[in-house]
Design a protein around this motif. Sequence first.
Motif, PDB file in Angstrom:
ATOM      1  N   LYS A 109      15.384  32.019 -44.975  1.00 66.33           N
ATOM      2  CA  LYS A 109      14.286  32.175 -45.943  1.00 66.33           C
ATOM      3  C   LYS A 109      14.390  31.125 -47.050  1.00 66.33           C
ATOM      4  CE  LYS A 109      13.278  36.983 -45.018  1.00 66.33           C
ATOM      5  NZ  LYS A 109      13.263  38.364 -45.504  1.00 66.33           N
ATOM      6  N   ALA A 110      15.603  30.810 -47.474  1.00 60.77           N
ATOM      7  CA  ALA A 110      15.793  29.762 -48.483  1.00 60.77           C
ATOM      8  C   ALA A 110      15.348  28.408 -47.940  1.00 60.77           C
ATOM      9  CB  ALA A 110      17.254  29.718 -48.932  1.00 60.77           C
ATOM     10  N   LEU A 111      15.618  28.153 -46.662  1.00 62.18           N
ATOM     11  CA  LEU A 111      15.181  26.909 -46.038  1.00 62.18           C
ATOM     12  C   LEU A 111      13.652  26.832 -46.009  1.00 62.18           C
ATOM     13  CD1 LEU A 111      15.881  24.282 -44.530  1.00 62.18           C
ATOM     14  CD2 LEU A 111      15.987  25.648 -42.417  1.00 62.18           C
ATOM     15  N   CYS A 112      13.007  27.916 -45.630  1.00 63.36           N
ATOM     16  CA  CYS A 112      11.535  27.937 -45.637  1.00 63.36           C
ATOM     17  C   CYS A 112      10.998  27.723 -47.046  1.00 63.36           C
ATOM     18  CB  CYS A 112      11.014  29.253 -45.053  1.00 63.36           C
ATOM     19  SG  CYS A 112      11.242  29.402 -43.271  1.00 63.36           S
ATOM     20  N   ALA A 113      11.626  28.358 -48.026  1.00 64.98           N
ATOM     21  CA  ALA A 113      11.189  28.197 -49.419  1.00 64.98           C
ATOM     22  C   ALA A 113      11.356  26.751 -49.876  1.00 64.98           C
ATOM     23  CB  ALA A 113      11.965  29.142 -50.334  1.00 64.98           C
ATOM     24  N   LYS A 114      12.437  26.099 -49.448  1.00 68.69           N
ATOM     25  CA  LYS A 114      12.669  24.690 -49.794  1.00 68.69           C
ATOM     26  C   LYS A 114      11.568  23.813 -49.203  1.00 68.69           C
ATOM     27  CE  LYS A 114      14.998  20.943 -50.946  1.00 68.69           C
ATOM     28  NZ  LYS A 114      15.253  20.532 -52.314  1.00 68.69           N
ATOM     29  N   ILE A 115      11.223  24.058 -47.950  1.00 71.49           N
ATOM     30  CA  ILE A 115      10.158  23.284 -47.302  1.00 71.49           C
ATOM     31  C   ILE A 115       8.827  23.555 -47.994  1.00 71.49           C
ATOM     32  CG2 ILE A 115       8.856  22.947 -45.159  1.00 71.49           C
ATOM     33  CD1 ILE A 115      11.580  23.730 -43.729  1.00 71.49           C
ATOM     34  N   ASP A 116       8.552  24.813 -48.312  1.00 68.14           N
ATOM     35  CA  ASP A 116       7.319  25.156 -49.035  1.00 68.14           C
ATOM     36  C   ASP A 116       7.246  24.425 -50.377  1.00 68.14           C
ATOM     37  OD1 ASP A 116       6.176  26.864 -47.111  1.00 68.14           O
ATOM     38  OD2 ASP A 116       7.118  28.655 -47.980  1.00 68.14           O
ATOM     39  N   ALA A 117       8.373  24.372 -51.091  1.00 69.67           N
ATOM     40  CA  ALA A 117       8.398  23.691 -52.395  1.00 69.67           C
ATOM     41  C   ALA A 117       8.137  22.192 -52.237  1.00 69.67           C
ATOM     42  CB  ALA A 117       9.735  23.942 -53.094  1.00 69.67           C
ATOM     43  N   ASN A 119       6.442  20.840 -49.822  1.00 75.99           N
ATOM     44  CA  ASN A 119       5.032  20.713 -49.460  1.00 75.99           C
ATOM     45  C   ASN A 119       4.132  20.796 -50.694  1.00 75.99           C
ATOM     46  OD1 ASN A 119       5.649  20.326 -46.785  1.00 75.99           O
ATOM     47  ND2 ASN A 119       5.083  22.383 -46.129  1.00 75.99           N
ATOM     48  N   VAL A 120       4.462  21.667 -51.621  1.00 75.12           N
ATOM     49  CA  VAL A 120       3.696  21.742 -52.871  1.00 75.12           C
ATOM     50  C   VAL A 120       3.834  20.422 -53.629  1.00 75.12           C
ATOM     51  CG1 VAL A 120       3.595  22.844 -55.149  1.00 75.12           C
ATOM     52  CG2 VAL A 120       3.761  24.262 -53.089  1.00 75.12           C
ATOM     53  N   PHE A 122       4.365  17.519 -52.512  1.00 76.16           N
ATOM     54  CA  PHE A 122       3.689  16.428 -51.815  1.00 76.16           C
ATOM     55  C   PHE A 122       2.213  16.715 -51.535  1.00 76.16           C
ATOM     56  CE2 PHE A 122       8.109  15.910 -49.786  1.00 76.16           C
ATOM     57  CZ  PHE A 122       8.587  15.238 -50.893  1.00 76.16           C
ATOM     58  N   SER A 123       1.687  17.781 -52.149  1.00 74.08           N
ATOM     59  CA  SER A 123       0.265  18.163 -52.002  1.00 74.08           C
ATOM     60  C   SER A 123      -0.134  18.445 -50.557  1.00 74.08           C
ATOM     61  CB  SER A 123      -0.649  17.086 -52.606  1.00 74.08           C
ATOM     62  OG  SER A 123      -0.363  16.902 -53.973  1.00 74.08           O
ATOM     63  N   ILE A 124       0.772  19.062 -49.825  1.00 77.80           N
ATOM     64  CA  ILE A 124       0.495  19.459 -48.440  1.00 77.80           C
ATOM     65  C   ILE A 124       0.001  20.903 -48.465  1.00 77.80           C
ATOM     66  CG2 ILE A 124       1.550  19.935 -46.186  1.00 77.80           C
ATOM     67  CD1 ILE A 124       3.435  17.524 -46.828  1.00 77.80           C
ATOM     68  N   PRO A 125      -1.147  21.167 -47.876  1.00 79.49           N
ATOM     69  CA  PRO A 125      -1.679  22.537 -47.889  1.00 79.49           C
ATOM     70  C   PRO A 125      -0.726  23.516 -47.211  1.00 79.49           C
ATOM     71  CG  PRO A 125      -3.290  20.989 -46.993  1.00 79.49           C
ATOM     72  CD  PRO A 125      -1.997  20.243 -47.141  1.00 79.49           C
ATOM     73  N   LYS A 126      -0.761  24.757 -47.663  1.00 76.63           N
ATOM     74  CA  LYS A 126       0.079  25.813 -47.079  1.00 76.63           C
ATOM     75  C   LYS A 126      -0.559  26.403 -45.827  1.00 76.63           C
ATOM     76  CE  LYS A 126       3.065  29.548 -47.746  1.00 76.63           C
ATOM     77  NZ  LYS A 126       4.215  29.264 -46.933  1.00 76.63           N
ATOM     78  N   THR A 127      -1.885  26.329 -45.735  1.00 76.48           N
ATOM     79  CA  THR A 127      -2.591  26.979 -44.640  1.00 76.48           C
ATOM     80  C   THR A 127      -3.666  26.057 -44.064  1.00 76.48           C
ATOM     81  OG1 THR A 127      -4.335  27.932 -46.006  1.00 76.48           O
ATOM     82  CG2 THR A 127      -2.295  29.217 -45.810  1.00 76.48           C
ATOM     83  N   LEU A 128      -4.091  26.395 -42.863  1.00 79.93           N
ATOM     84  CA  LEU A 128      -5.217  25.667 -42.270  1.00 79.93           C
ATOM     85  C   LEU A 128      -6.504  25.957 -43.033  1.00 79.93           C
ATOM     86  CD1 LEU A 128      -4.281  26.084 -38.523  1.00 79.93           C
ATOM     87  CD2 LEU A 128      -4.497  23.924 -39.760  1.00 79.93           C
ATOM     88  N   LYS A 129      -6.614  27.156 -43.585  1.00 80.76           N
ATOM     89  CA  LYS A 129      -7.784  27.491 -44.411  1.00 80.76           C
ATOM     90  C   LYS A 129      -7.813  26.587 -45.644  1.00 80.76           C
ATOM     91  CE  LYS A 129      -8.972  31.801 -44.928  1.00 80.76           C
ATOM     92  NZ  LYS A 129      -8.996  33.221 -45.345  1.00 80.76           N
TER      93      LYS A 129
END
Length: 182
Positions: A109-117, A119-120, A122-129
């Motif tokens: 979960k920490a790894l996913c949170a790191k990738i999510d951070a 992505n934020v 680098f202005s990468i969207p979190k979802t296809l929506k």
Amino acid sequence: PLALKAIAMVNEYLPESYKGDMAAREQMHYGQCLAGMAFSNALLGIVHSMAHKTGAAFSTGHITHGLANAMYLPYVIQYNAKDAAALKRYAEIARSISLKGDTDEELMKALCAKIDALNVEFSIPKTLKEFGIKEDEFNEKIAGIAELAVGDACTGSNPRAIDPKQMEELFRCIYDGKAVEF
């Protein structure tokens, strides 16, 4: 191992490289070469299968391969982590970049949170929506895209098997930003 060295380099240098630091960009060059050598021996998995099949699939705009991989990765990690061996490997990756957690699940979960951070950052969207894919078009095309993604050459090397229905469900999680719980 080579892969963990590449991950460590990306973790250390990617943010500054993104900001234009030329020394960090040089290190990212070396890191990406190491990563390329590592995945040429291990293959790629469903993150790439999914990115291959969605790049030009929607009328609202091309999803570049790198952006798709970054967007899909936390969801695919959640999916693959249901496999005990994959979960241990994700925990090892998290430890290698000094993420914290008392269990393999917490480390994943920490790894996913790191990738999510990242992505934020680098202005990468979190979802296809959020990317702008229209819901009606997504619903119309996703079953076919899922079937094509399962048939992609990279799917066979994924640590956890997936069928077209599961792939479609995974894409639906990515569309809406829902946790992967299957």
